[in-house]
Design an enzyme around this catalytic site. Structure first.
Site, PDB file in Angstrom:
ATOM      1  N   ASP A  77       4.003   0.522  12.237  1.00  0.00           N
ATOM      2  CA  ASP A  77       2.884  -0.163  11.584  1.00  0.00           C
ATOM      3  C   ASP A  77       2.782  -1.641  11.977  1.00  0.00           C
ATOM      4  OD1 ASP A  77       2.123   2.154  10.363  1.00  0.00           O
ATOM      5  OD2 ASP A  77       2.817   1.624   8.355  1.00  0.00           O
TER       6      ASP A  77
ATOM      7  N   ARG B 236      -4.901  10.285   4.414  1.00  0.00           N
ATOM      8  CA  ARG B 236      -3.866  11.280   4.604  1.00  0.00           C
ATOM      9  C   ARG B 236      -2.818  11.285   3.481  1.00  0.00           C
ATOM     10  NH1 ARG B 236      -0.543  14.111   8.118  1.00  0.00           N
ATOM     11  NH2 ARG B 236       1.515  13.499   7.437  1.00  0.00           N
TER      12      ARG B 236
ATOM     13  N   ILE C 178       6.790   6.927  17.429  1.00  0.00           N
ATOM     14  CA  ILE C 178       6.503   7.665  16.177  1.00  0.00           C
ATOM     15  C   ILE C 178       5.194   8.458  16.270  1.00  0.00           C
ATOM     16  CG2 ILE C 178       6.208   7.481  13.663  1.00  0.00           C
ATOM     17  CD1 ILE C 178       8.967   6.519  14.475  1.00  0.00           C
TER      18      ILE C 178
ATOM     19  N   ARG D  54      -0.585  14.355  13.270  1.00  0.00           N
ATOM     20  CA  ARG D  54       0.048  14.168  11.961  1.00  0.00           C
ATOM     21  C   ARG D  54       0.082  15.434  11.098  1.00  0.00           C
ATOM     22  NH1 ARG D  54      -1.623   8.262   9.777  1.00  0.00           N
ATOM     23  NH2 ARG D  54       0.401   8.366   8.790  1.00  0.00           N
ATOM     24  N   PRO D  55       0.853  16.419  11.522  1.00  0.00           N
ATOM     25  CA  PRO D  55       0.944  17.648  10.739  1.00  0.00           C
ATOM     26  C   PRO D  55       1.692  17.461   9.410  1.00  0.00           C
ATOM     27  CG  PRO D  55       2.385  17.745  12.671  1.00  0.00           C
ATOM     28  CD  PRO D  55       1.651  16.445  12.741  1.00  0.00           C
ATOM     29  N   VAL D  56       1.605  18.489   8.547  1.00  0.00           N
ATOM     30  CA  VAL D  56       2.307  18.429   7.257  1.00  0.00           C
ATOM     31  C   VAL D  56       3.307  19.576   7.130  1.00  0.00           C
ATOM     32  CG1 VAL D  56       0.572  17.134   5.938  1.00  0.00           C
ATOM     33  CG2 VAL D  56       0.352  19.617   6.162  1.00  0.00           C
ATOM     34  N   ASP D  57       3.698  20.146   8.276  1.00  0.00           N
ATOM     35  CA  ASP D  57       4.614  21.296   8.253  1.00  0.00           C
ATOM     36  C   ASP D  57       5.920  20.998   7.523  1.00  0.00           C
ATOM     37  OD1 ASP D  57       4.842  19.556  10.563  1.00  0.00           O
ATOM     38  OD2 ASP D  57       6.490  20.827  11.213  1.00  0.00           O
ATOM     39  N   GLN D  58       6.409  19.764   7.638  1.00  0.00           N
ATOM     40  CA  GLN D  58       7.691  19.436   6.996  1.00  0.00           C
ATOM     41  C   GLN D  58       7.550  19.376   5.471  1.00  0.00           C
ATOM     42  OE1 GLN D  58      10.566  19.251   8.924  1.00  0.00           O
ATOM     43  NE2 GLN D  58       9.067  19.956  10.427  1.00  0.00           N
TER      44      GLN D  58
ATOM     45  N   LYS E 131       0.838  -1.206   0.000  1.00  0.00           N
ATOM     46  CA  LYS E 131       0.000   0.000   0.000  1.00  0.00           C
ATOM     47  C   LYS E 131       0.868   1.249   0.000  1.00  0.00           C
ATOM     48  CE  LYS E 131      -1.840   1.678   4.049  1.00  0.00           C
ATOM     49  NZ  LYS E 131      -1.536   3.107   4.187  1.00  0.00           N
ATOM     50  N   ASN E 132       1.857   1.270   0.897  1.00  0.00           N
ATOM     51  CA  ASN E 132       2.635   2.497   1.078  1.00  0.00           C
ATOM     52  C   ASN E 132       3.643   2.757  -0.041  1.00  0.00           C
ATOM     53  OD1 ASN E 132       1.181   2.971   3.334  1.00  0.00           O
ATOM     54  ND2 ASN E 132       2.836   2.594   4.796  1.00  0.00           N
TER      55      ASN E 132
ATOM     56  N   CYS F  99      -6.307  12.720  12.614  1.00  0.00           N
ATOM     57  CA  CYS F  99      -6.250  11.316  12.273  1.00  0.00           C
ATOM     58  C   CYS F  99      -6.250  10.578  13.600  1.00  0.00           C
ATOM     59  CB  CYS F  99      -4.984  11.089  11.473  1.00  0.00           C
ATOM     60  SG  CYS F  99      -4.321   9.451  11.528  1.00  0.00           S
TER      61      CYS F  99
ATOM     62  N   ARG G 159      -9.035  -0.653   4.235  1.00  0.00           N
ATOM     63  CA  ARG G 159      -8.208   0.436   3.692  1.00  0.00           C
ATOM     64  C   ARG G 159      -6.832  -0.092   3.294  1.00  0.00           C
ATOM     65  NH1 ARG G 159      -6.553   4.528   7.471  1.00  0.00           N
ATOM     66  NH2 ARG G 159      -5.121   4.767   5.762  1.00  0.00           N
TER      67      ARG G 159
HETATM   68  C1  UD1 Z   1       3.968   6.846   6.659  1.00  0.00           C
HETATM   69  C2  UD1 Z   1       3.142   5.623   6.364  1.00  0.00           C
HETATM   70  C3  UD1 Z   1       2.487   5.103   7.639  1.00  0.00           C
HETATM   71  C4  UD1 Z   1       3.532   4.890   8.725  1.00  0.00           C
HETATM   72  C5  UD1 Z   1       4.396   6.136   8.906  1.00  0.00           C
HETATM   73  C6  UD1 Z   1       5.558   5.908   9.862  1.00  0.00           C
HETATM   74  C7  UD1 Z   1       2.423   6.001   4.074  1.00  0.00           C
HETATM   75  C8  UD1 Z   1       1.309   6.308   3.148  1.00  0.00           C
HETATM   76  N1  UD1 Z   1       2.112   5.978   5.376  1.00  0.00           N
HETATM   77  O1  UD1 Z   1       3.079   7.854   7.126  1.00  0.00           O
HETATM   78  O2  UD1 Z   1       1.852   3.868   7.336  1.00  0.00           O
HETATM   79  O3  UD1 Z   1       2.901   4.601   9.958  1.00  0.00           O
HETATM   80  O4  UD1 Z   1       4.951   6.541   7.643  1.00  0.00           O
HETATM   81  O5  UD1 Z   1       6.333   4.845   9.437  1.00  0.00           O
HETATM   82  O6  UD1 Z   1       3.521   5.719   3.657  1.00  0.00           O
HETATM   83  N2  UD1 Z   1       5.471  14.656  11.065  1.00  0.00           N
HETATM   84  C9  UD1 Z   1       5.383  15.996  11.357  1.00  0.00           C
HETATM   85  N3  UD1 Z   1       5.304  16.900  10.316  1.00  0.00           N
HETATM   86  C10 UD1 Z   1       5.295  16.502   9.018  1.00  0.00           C
HETATM   87  C11 UD1 Z   1       5.385  15.133   8.724  1.00  0.00           C
HETATM   88  C12 UD1 Z   1       5.476  14.224   9.776  1.00  0.00           C
HETATM   89  O7  UD1 Z   1       5.378  16.391  12.522  1.00  0.00           O
HETATM   90  O8  UD1 Z   1       5.207  17.357   8.129  1.00  0.00           O
HETATM   91  C13 UD1 Z   1       5.573  13.670  12.172  1.00  0.00           C
HETATM   92  C14 UD1 Z   1       4.339  12.760  12.264  1.00  0.00           C
HETATM   93  O9  UD1 Z   1       3.315  13.357  13.004  1.00  0.00           O
HETATM   94  C15 UD1 Z   1       4.926  11.534  12.936  1.00  0.00           C
HETATM   95  C16 UD1 Z   1       6.359  11.456  12.350  1.00  0.00           C
HETATM   96  O10 UD1 Z   1       6.628  12.785  11.883  1.00  0.00           O
HETATM   97  O11 UD1 Z   1       4.996  11.711  14.321  1.00  0.00           O
HETATM   98  C17 UD1 Z   1       6.552  10.480  11.229  1.00  0.00           C
HETATM   99  O12 UD1 Z   1       5.505  10.636  10.282  1.00  0.00           O
HETATM  100  P1  UD1 Z   1       5.660  10.308   8.735  1.00  0.00           P
HETATM  101  O13 UD1 Z   1       6.860   9.448   8.496  1.00  0.00           O
HETATM  102  O14 UD1 Z   1       5.546  11.552   7.957  1.00  0.00           O
HETATM  103  O15 UD1 Z   1       4.367   9.435   8.505  1.00  0.00           O
HETATM  104  P2  UD1 Z   1       3.556   9.375   7.147  1.00  0.00           P
HETATM  105  O16 UD1 Z   1       4.496   9.611   6.024  1.00  0.00           O
HETATM  106  O17 UD1 Z   1       2.327  10.179   7.255  1.00  0.00           O
END
Ligand code: UD1
Length: 428
Positions: A311, A93, A333, A122-126, A22-23, A117, A407
């Site tokens: 996961d 997401r 995480i 799970r922010p997207v700031d990065q 999936k990922n 979520c 899903r």
């Molecule tokens: C991906 C996987 C998910 C897995 C996760 C961690 C996909 C589609 N999903 O999710 O199955 O559980 O990796 O292995 O591949 N964070 C921030 N800001 C950001 C981005 C991330 O604070 O902009 C934080 C998140 O809240 C979390 C950590 O960074 O605490 C890691 O998240 P991230 O690796 O980004 O997870 P996803 O890519 O969403």
């Protein structure tokens, strides 16, 4: 809402086919947006998240055909609406993965914020920070990220990006954006997950110039254009890991065809320490276990790849519940990823949670067993842990709200039934 009815107590035996990841499939469907030429993806799993992603890209004017054999043909030549609306993003997401490719190819994108979520904020700031470093102007308005290039620019520009934490989809967004940017991009602190490498291989097949994927520093030399390709999606290590835990818990002997043991080192090591026999075999993984009370509970901390995957935390916890001894599990995480605990407790498990730490007292220490009950799935991997618990519990377990399971797992109950489980779907 569909439910699963499981009558526990049967060992699992035989062979099962591991589906495409999936990922990996989700970012790769988005990577197809980077070119006007047709892209063919093979081994795409039949999942709700894949259907949602196909809906999202079709909504942009892209043609996407899916066949029963897991082939998806995408032609983004007609893409005319570089937008990902809230209605589609809210259920998945990973829709944020459209941002990088749209910006790289069209110089503009409007993507809804994913919102909350169940497993954390799970922010997207990065994602925003990294794309801004490449020159994108991004504003967040009315719940949308609205991104464009500065006036007079025709492409993003390569940059050095160091994220505050390792982010999987963040790394993927930057890889896709950098593939079509002007000049060199260096990703420091990059995620090293096998799905990142699989995406990088697909982009390379499209003409991208990428080095260092699979390590924490990835270098990308941007090219003017990418072309079509045919790419096979890597096997799903989390699906494979879930079956490994299920067989270890129930007992039995199963070969996971297409499973990649080299992508599951941390999980396999813990399963061996627990008492299961796990071996890489030609074209797959074999697991053999006496199951239940013969297992020893194992502590672990979830970390980024190649550490123990978040996961897989819930599924391994189900196994710990029925084993001998006590284990401490630390989730590093996500902030709220113990929602399966209350449901496992309903089945008789003994678990105490304190913040990021769960202490599991294995039932075998006191000759106790899990006993079937009605439980509710709360998120994707939590659902899988409840299925594993149901497979070993005495009597009947009903897992409600399995849309979470759908899903991310391709035909899970059919695959388990093929291995001898007594499990059926009750249609709503
Ligand atoms: C991906 C996987 C998910 C897995 C996760 C961690 C996909 C589609 N999903 O999710 O199955 O559980 O990796 O292995 O591949 N964070 C921030 N800001 C950001 C981005 C991330 O604070 O902009 C934080 C998140 O809240 C979390 C950590 O960074 O605490 C890691 O998240 P991230 O690796 O980004 O997870 P996803 O890519 O969403």
């Amino acid at each position: 809402m569909d439910k699963l009815l499981i009558r526990g107590g049967r060992p699992l035996n035989g062979e099962v086919l591991v589906s495409g990841a999936k990922n990996a499939a989700l970012p790769e469907l988005c990577a197809a947006l980077l070119t006007a030429e047709p892209v063919t993806l093979l081994n795409v799993p039949q999942l709700q998240d894949v259907s949602t992603m196909l809906k999202l890209i079709r909504n942009m004017g892209v043609s996407a055909e899916r066949s029963q054999d897991g082939t998806v043909r995408i032609d983004a030549g007609g893409l005319n609406t570089p937008e990902a609306p809230y209605e589609l993003v809210k259920t998945m997401r990973a829709s944020v993965l459209a941002l990088g490719p749209l910006l790289a190819r069209f110089g503009e994108a409007t993507v809804s914020l994913p919102g909350g979520c169940a497993i954390g904020s799970r922010p997207v700031d990065q994602h925003i920070k990294g794309l801004a470093a490449m020159g994108a102007e991004i504003v967040v308005e009315h719940g949308y990220m609205i991104a464009k290039l500065p006036a007079g620019w025709t492409r993003l520009r390569g940059a050095r990006i160091t994220t505050d934490m390792v982010t999987v989809t963040g790394t993927e967004n930057f890889l896709m954006a950098a593939a079509l940017a002007e000049g060199e991009t260096v990703l420091e602190n990059a995620a090293q997950e096998p799905e990142i490498s699989d995406l990088a291989e697909m982009l390379i097949a499209m003409g991208a110039r990428i080095e260092g994927h699979g390590t924490s520093r990835i270098r990308i030399q941007g090219v003017d254009q990418l072309h079509g390709c045919t790419h096979r999606v890597v096997a799903d290590r989390i699906e494979a890991g879930t079956f490994l835990c299920a067989v270890a818990a129930t007992g039995g002997d199963v070969v996971l065809r297409h499973g990649r043991a080299d992508h599951l080192d941390a999980v396999i090591e813990k399963l061996r320490e627990a008492g299961a026999t796990v071996q890489a075999v030609d074209g797959g993984i074999r697991v053999h276990s006496a199951g239940g009370a013969t297992l020893k509970a194992q502590g672990f901390r979830t970390t980024e790849y190649p550490g123990f995957p978040t996961d897989m935390q819930a599924q391994f916890m189900a196994l710990n519940c029925i084993a001998q001894g006590t284990a401490t599990v630390t989730e590093t995480i996500f902030e709220n990823r113990f929602m399966h605990v209350n449901e496992l407790v309903r089945l008789g498990a003994r678990i105490q949670v304190d913040g990021k730490v769960a202490v599991i007292e294995g039932l075998a220490s006191t000759s106790a067993r899990l006993s079937g009950a009605t439980v509710m799935a709360t998120d994707l991997r939590a659902s899988a842990s409840l299925v594993i618990a149901g497979l070993v519990a005495d009597g009947e377990t009903v897992v409600d709200r399995i849309y979470h399971l759908d899903r991310g797992y391709d035909c899970m109950e059919a695959k388990l039934r093929g291995l001898g489980a007594d499990i059926e779907r009750m249609k709503a």
